[in-house]
Design an enzyme around this catalytic site. Structure first.
Site, PDB file in Angstrom:
ATOM      1  N   HIS A  63      79.034  40.264  54.519  1.00 44.51           N
ATOM      2  CA  HIS A  63      77.997  39.606  55.324  1.00 44.51           C
ATOM      3  C   HIS A  63      77.848  40.238  56.714  1.00 44.51           C
ATOM      4  O   HIS A  63      76.752  40.687  57.058  1.00 44.51           O
ATOM      5  CB  HIS A  63      78.264  38.096  55.390  1.00 44.51           C
ATOM      6  CG  HIS A  63      77.468  37.378  56.429  1.00 44.51           C
ATOM      7  ND1 HIS A  63      76.093  37.287  56.384  1.00 44.51           N
ATOM      8  CD2 HIS A  63      77.843  36.731  57.564  1.00 44.51           C
ATOM      9  CE1 HIS A  63      75.661  36.613  57.442  1.00 44.51           C
ATOM     10  NE2 HIS A  63      76.697  36.260  58.177  1.00 44.51           N
ATOM     11  N   HIS A  88      80.592  39.109  64.548  1.00 40.02           N
ATOM     12  CA  HIS A  88      79.932  37.870  64.958  1.00 40.02           C
ATOM     13  C   HIS A  88      80.569  36.587  64.426  1.00 40.02           C
ATOM     14  O   HIS A  88      80.419  35.538  65.027  1.00 40.02           O
ATOM     15  CB  HIS A  88      78.421  37.906  64.670  1.00 40.02           C
ATOM     16  CG  HIS A  88      78.038  37.557  63.260  1.00 40.02           C
ATOM     17  ND1 HIS A  88      77.898  38.494  62.278  1.00 40.02           N
ATOM     18  CD2 HIS A  88      77.747  36.380  62.674  1.00 40.02           C
ATOM     19  CE1 HIS A  88      77.539  37.916  61.150  1.00 40.02           C
ATOM     20  NE2 HIS A  88      77.447  36.624  61.357  1.00 40.02           N
ATOM     21  N   GLU A  92      84.507  32.434  65.345  1.00 41.45           N
ATOM     22  CA  GLU A  92      84.190  31.180  64.670  1.00 41.45           C
ATOM     23  C   GLU A  92      85.155  30.890  63.511  1.00 41.45           C
ATOM     24  O   GLU A  92      85.655  29.787  63.370  1.00 41.45           O
ATOM     25  CB  GLU A  92      82.751  31.267  64.146  1.00 41.45           C
ATOM     26  CG  GLU A  92      82.344  30.153  63.211  1.00 41.45           C
ATOM     27  CD  GLU A  92      81.795  28.947  63.945  1.00 41.45           C
ATOM     28  OE1 GLU A  92      81.716  29.006  65.188  1.00 41.45           O
ATOM     29  OE2 GLU A  92      81.457  27.958  63.279  1.00 41.45           O
ATOM     30  N   ASP A  93      85.441  31.906  62.703  1.00 42.94           N
ATOM     31  CA  ASP A  93      86.130  31.662  61.437  1.00 42.94           C
ATOM     32  C   ASP A  93      87.593  32.087  61.394  1.00 42.94           C
ATOM     33  O   ASP A  93      88.256  31.852  60.397  1.00 42.94           O
ATOM     34  CB  ASP A  93      85.394  32.390  60.295  1.00 42.94           C
ATOM     35  CG  ASP A  93      83.994  31.838  60.091  1.00 42.94           C
ATOM     36  OD1 ASP A  93      83.744  30.705  60.553  1.00 42.94           O
ATOM     37  OD2 ASP A  93      83.161  32.531  59.484  1.00 42.94           O
ATOM     38  N   ASP A 157      71.243  37.641  61.293  1.00 44.48           N
ATOM     39  CA  ASP A 157      72.179  36.761  60.595  1.00 44.48           C
ATOM     40  C   ASP A 157      71.384  35.814  59.692  1.00 44.48           C
ATOM     41  O   ASP A 157      71.681  35.641  58.511  1.00 44.48           O
ATOM     42  CB  ASP A 157      72.978  35.983  61.662  1.00 44.48           C
ATOM     43  CG  ASP A 157      74.097  35.160  61.075  1.00 44.48           C
ATOM     44  OD1 ASP A 157      74.599  35.518  59.990  1.00 44.48           O
ATOM     45  OD2 ASP A 157      74.465  34.142  61.693  1.00 44.48           O
ATOM     46  N   ASP A 277      41.097  39.640  50.767  1.00 49.67           N
ATOM     47  CA  ASP A 277      41.689  40.569  51.735  1.00 49.67           C
ATOM     48  C   ASP A 277      43.160  40.843  51.454  1.00 49.67           C
ATOM     49  O   ASP A 277      43.990  40.871  52.342  1.00 49.67           O
ATOM     50  CB  ASP A 277      41.492  40.064  53.167  1.00 49.67           C
ATOM     51  CG  ASP A 277      42.042  38.668  53.358  1.00 49.67           C
ATOM     52  OD1 ASP A 277      42.400  38.042  52.346  1.00 49.67           O
ATOM     53  OD2 ASP A 277      42.123  38.221  54.508  1.00 49.67           O
TER      54      ASP A 277
END
Ligand code: MN
Length: 748
Positions: A63, A88, A92-93, A157, A277
């Site tokens: 990811h 990134h 957080e993880d 992201d 169009d």
């Protein structure tokens, strides 16, 4: 991490391959070669996410690699952004901190990762309440105004999460797709990221209306051959003519996106075959000399219009006046060889880079000098907004969105300077956009030399001279005269005290009033009252009551005339002949707490689920729908594309679930059709005959207007599903003199 999560050799090879692909993209760009730090960020992130997998079962590190690749390839950013993208999700993880990143990499990278961590979990955090979600959004904007790269990486992201949305449960898909359409796509547009905006819209659409998406996709595929032939027939003489001009250029065919095709089909109520169009031609030319660009654009224009006839009202000159997000190009629409309109877009290489990659490319071409682009001004407005936030975070979000969506007008000062304003902006908005003091002392303006009041709405091309007076005193009601977020924020901050006093007074008066009729200010009652007065915010309701501009007595006759049953209940009764309301309530499934919606499986609308059909969009079986749990724990069923539902999706994502119809042919629903034709004697009789002959259902409402021999009618009928409406429309169409029949929104 558990051992069965360990990556296999095959997976490790795949990770290395994807990383190499990222590096290749970077090395083919114009950026300096800082491979070392990218390599370090990749190894670090890989180790940090070791053994972790995404919901799809893939190793997690794929990811961040994919996000970094979007950032490099599709947005055109350099090594700092690539490193921040790779890192990134680390803070957080995993156990690593922002300080670790700062020590190992650089303060700049750490700052961007920190920004991304703060706004993680989507703009609207997982379990966040509406206000907290809006608060998160505020944070996003705040970090954006600090370093635009934060929001650009966030876009990448989101794009990757949308590309891989298939492995999420259905309810989550709807929530994420909803947010994407409500916030991310317009934001991408505002940042000039056209390609990303288009893909985000298409992906959201795919999850919200899978059947329609598939149908359009198939039809595009089937008509491909035909389109290719048209393209070569159309472009051949143009290419010959450009060759004679001696320009270095390339041409591409542009196919309208699936989502825009669908939007057009909806807006004009036409089938795919009538969207003419679909095809556009894009010409991108190279020039050594930027100052030649404009001249070359117009000489190409001239060459094309020598061959094909241009549509008089569809030439768009975004060169002399670029769009607020920086977009530059010359567009024209010409009559093609088979008698259809075809759009041609003319751009230089530089303009094309800006159009595809937006802001980042803009900087690339503006190195050294101070950039005074419209986008800079827009970011400045956001900064100001954030300094004077609306008292309520959700209001803030609405105010901001207003500016995000509004299309633009161009207004000139007496000296000929151009200013961009949102559509619907007034003289007062313009005054505030020039300078706060001008706004505060504004008494009117000369618009094209004619005197106009503060409230006068401006049009594109107006020349506006603001007239001020030292004696002018701003007024709290000015808030109703302005459209721009900037003017709103300024006026609000000046009258904070006044507003607060009126709001307090109004709240008190309302409580007193409700007390008098044995009611209280429950959220439900407030909602009904706001609906009655067409007010969207509680504060606004109180404010207007406080100022005495609303008549509360009206409520006794409308909202509180004995506990009125809603239309749905009435209808239910009609169908099953049940005798009283208590029984209705008893048949309901157990009341669920609002906010606890099972998003894993879709809500089946069977006879023993209590639900209400939303008044705003009145879906019927066959429409794509979703369920929203209201404050009483009951489901309200909306069409997926209903604007009200869009807002609910992003503000109360956790109360949304997908829903499916199970009530086939048991219940009837109101649907309104609009009929146009030639006013012949007895035509209404014929229409009614068709309806009652074929369906034996009641016509609930008919309104007919005729003028100059033209007949226009709206008829509300009770039907079982979308097929009924389609059949009915087809049969009415067969009547002599009828020109068009289509389903429209139900009358309120
Ligand atoms: Mn992520």
């Amino acid at each position: 991490m558990e051992s069965q999560n360990k990556h296999t050799d095959e997976e490790n090879e795949m990770i290395e391959r994807e990383y190499q692909a990222l590096l290749d993209v970077y090395l083919h760009s114009n950026h300096r070669r800082k491979v070392e730090i990218i390599e370090k960020a990749f190894r670090f992130a890989k180790r940090a996410h070791q053994g972790v997998r995404r919901r799809s079962g893939e190793p997690y590190i794929l990811h961040p690699i994919a996000v970094a690749r979007i950032v490099a390839q599709e947005i055109g950013l350099g090594s700092t952004s690539i490193c921040a993208s790779l890192l990134h999700d680390v803070v957080e993880d995993t156990d690593y901190t922002v300080e670790d990143i700062e020590n190992l990499f650089s303060p700049k990278i750490a700052q961007i990762v920190d920004g991304l961590t703060k706004i993680s979990g989507g703009v609207f955090g997982e379990k966040a309440k509406a206000s907290a979600q809006a608060e998160n959004f505020r944070k996003l904007l705040l970090t954006m105004s600090e370093d635009i790269r934060v929001v650009l990486i966030k876009m990448a992201d989101r794009l990757h999460n949308m590309r891989t949305l298939g492995s999420m449960p259905a309810g989550k898909q709807l929530k994420i797709a909803g947010e994407t359409q409500y916030i991310y796509a317009p934001l991408a547009n505002r940042l000039g990221l056209y390609a990303i905006k288009t893909e985000l819209e298409d992906l959201s659409f795919k999850y919200e209306h899978p059947d329609s998406y598939k149908q359009i996709e198939d039809k595009l595929e089937k008509s491909k051959q035909e389109r290719n032939e048209l393209f070569s027939m159309f472009s051949k003489p143009i290419l010959e003519s450009l060759d004679k001009l001696g320009i270095k250029y390339e041409v591409h065919d542009r196919i309208k996106s699936i989502y825009s095709i669908w939007r057009k089909m909806q807006a004009k109520n036409i089938p795919f075959e009538e969207v003419f169009d679909l095809l556009a031609l894009r010409i991108i030319f190279d020039t050594e000399n930027d100052s030649e660009e404009k001249k070359i654009c117009w000489s190409i224009y001239s060459a094309i219009t020598d061959i094909y006839k241009p549509h008089p009202e569809r030439t768009r000159d975004w060169i002399s006046t670029p769009k607020a997000n920086g977009y530059e190009a010359l567009h024209l629409t010409v009559m093609g060889p088979l008698g259809q309109w075809i759009e041609v877009q003319i751009r230089s290489r530089r303009m094309d880079d800006i159009a595809e990659k937006g802001f980042a490319a803009h900087w690339k071409y503006k190195t050294g000098e101070k950039d005074d682009s419209e986008l800079e001004k827009w970011l400045q407005t956001i900064k100001e907004l954030l300094e004077n936030p609306e008292p309520n975070a959700i209001d803030f979000l609405d105010t901001f969105k207003l500016n995000l969506f509004a299309s633009e007008i161009f207004v000139f000062t007496p000296k000929g300077d151009i200013h961009t304003l949102p559509q619907g902006a007034t003289v007062l908005d313009f005054a505030f956009s020039l300078h706060t003091d001008l706004g505060l002392q504004c008494i009117g303006a000369k618009v094209n030399h004619k005197l106009e009041p503060l409230s006068h709405q401006l049009n594109s091309g107006d020349q506006v001279e603001i007239i001020t007076s030292k004696k002018q005193k701003p007024n709290a009601d000015w808030i109703n005269l302005v459209k721009t977020a900037r003017a709103r924020a300024k006026i609000r901050s000046i009258f904070k005290k006044e507003y607060k006093a009126f709001i307090k007074k109004g709240e008190h008066e309302l409580e007193h009033f409700l007390d008098g009729i044995n009611q209280t200010a429950t959220p439900e009652n407030l909602e009904k009252i706001m609906e009655h007065f067409s007010v969207t915010k509680k504060e606004e309701l109180f404010y207007r009551i406080g100022k005495g501009s609303l008549n509360l007595d009206e409520l006794i006759k409308t909202v509180f005339k004995e506990k009125s049953q809603n239309k749905w209940m009435k209808y239910w009764k009609l169908q099953f002949g049940k005798s009283n309301d208590n029984q209705q309530e008893a048949s309901a499934t157990e009341k669920q707490e609002p906010g606890k919606v099972d998003q894993k499986k879709p809500l089946k609308l069977t006879e023993d689920v209590t639900y209400r059909i939303a008044d705003c969009c009145s879906p019927i079986p066959g429409d794509d729908i979703l369920g929203f749990m209201d404050n009483d724990g009951k489901y309200v069923v909306h069409k997926r594309q209903c604007p009200v539902a869009m807002k609910l999706k992003s503000n109360f994502g956790e109360r949304i679930c997908s829903a499916v119809w199970e009530t086939h042919k048991v219940l009837s629903f109101p649907a309104t059709i609009e009929i146009k034709g030639i006013d012949e004697i007895g035509i209404l009789g014929k229409i009614i005959q068709v309806i009652s002959d074929e369906y034996a259902v009641n016509v609930s409402k008919v309104s007919i207007e005729t003028f100059d021999g033209i007949f226009e009618g709206r008829i509300t009928v009770y039907v079982h599903d979308v097929d009924d409406v389609t059949n009915l429309c087809m049969n009415i169409m067969k009547i002599n003199g009828i020109n068009s029949v289509m389903r429209v929104e139900n009358d309120k």
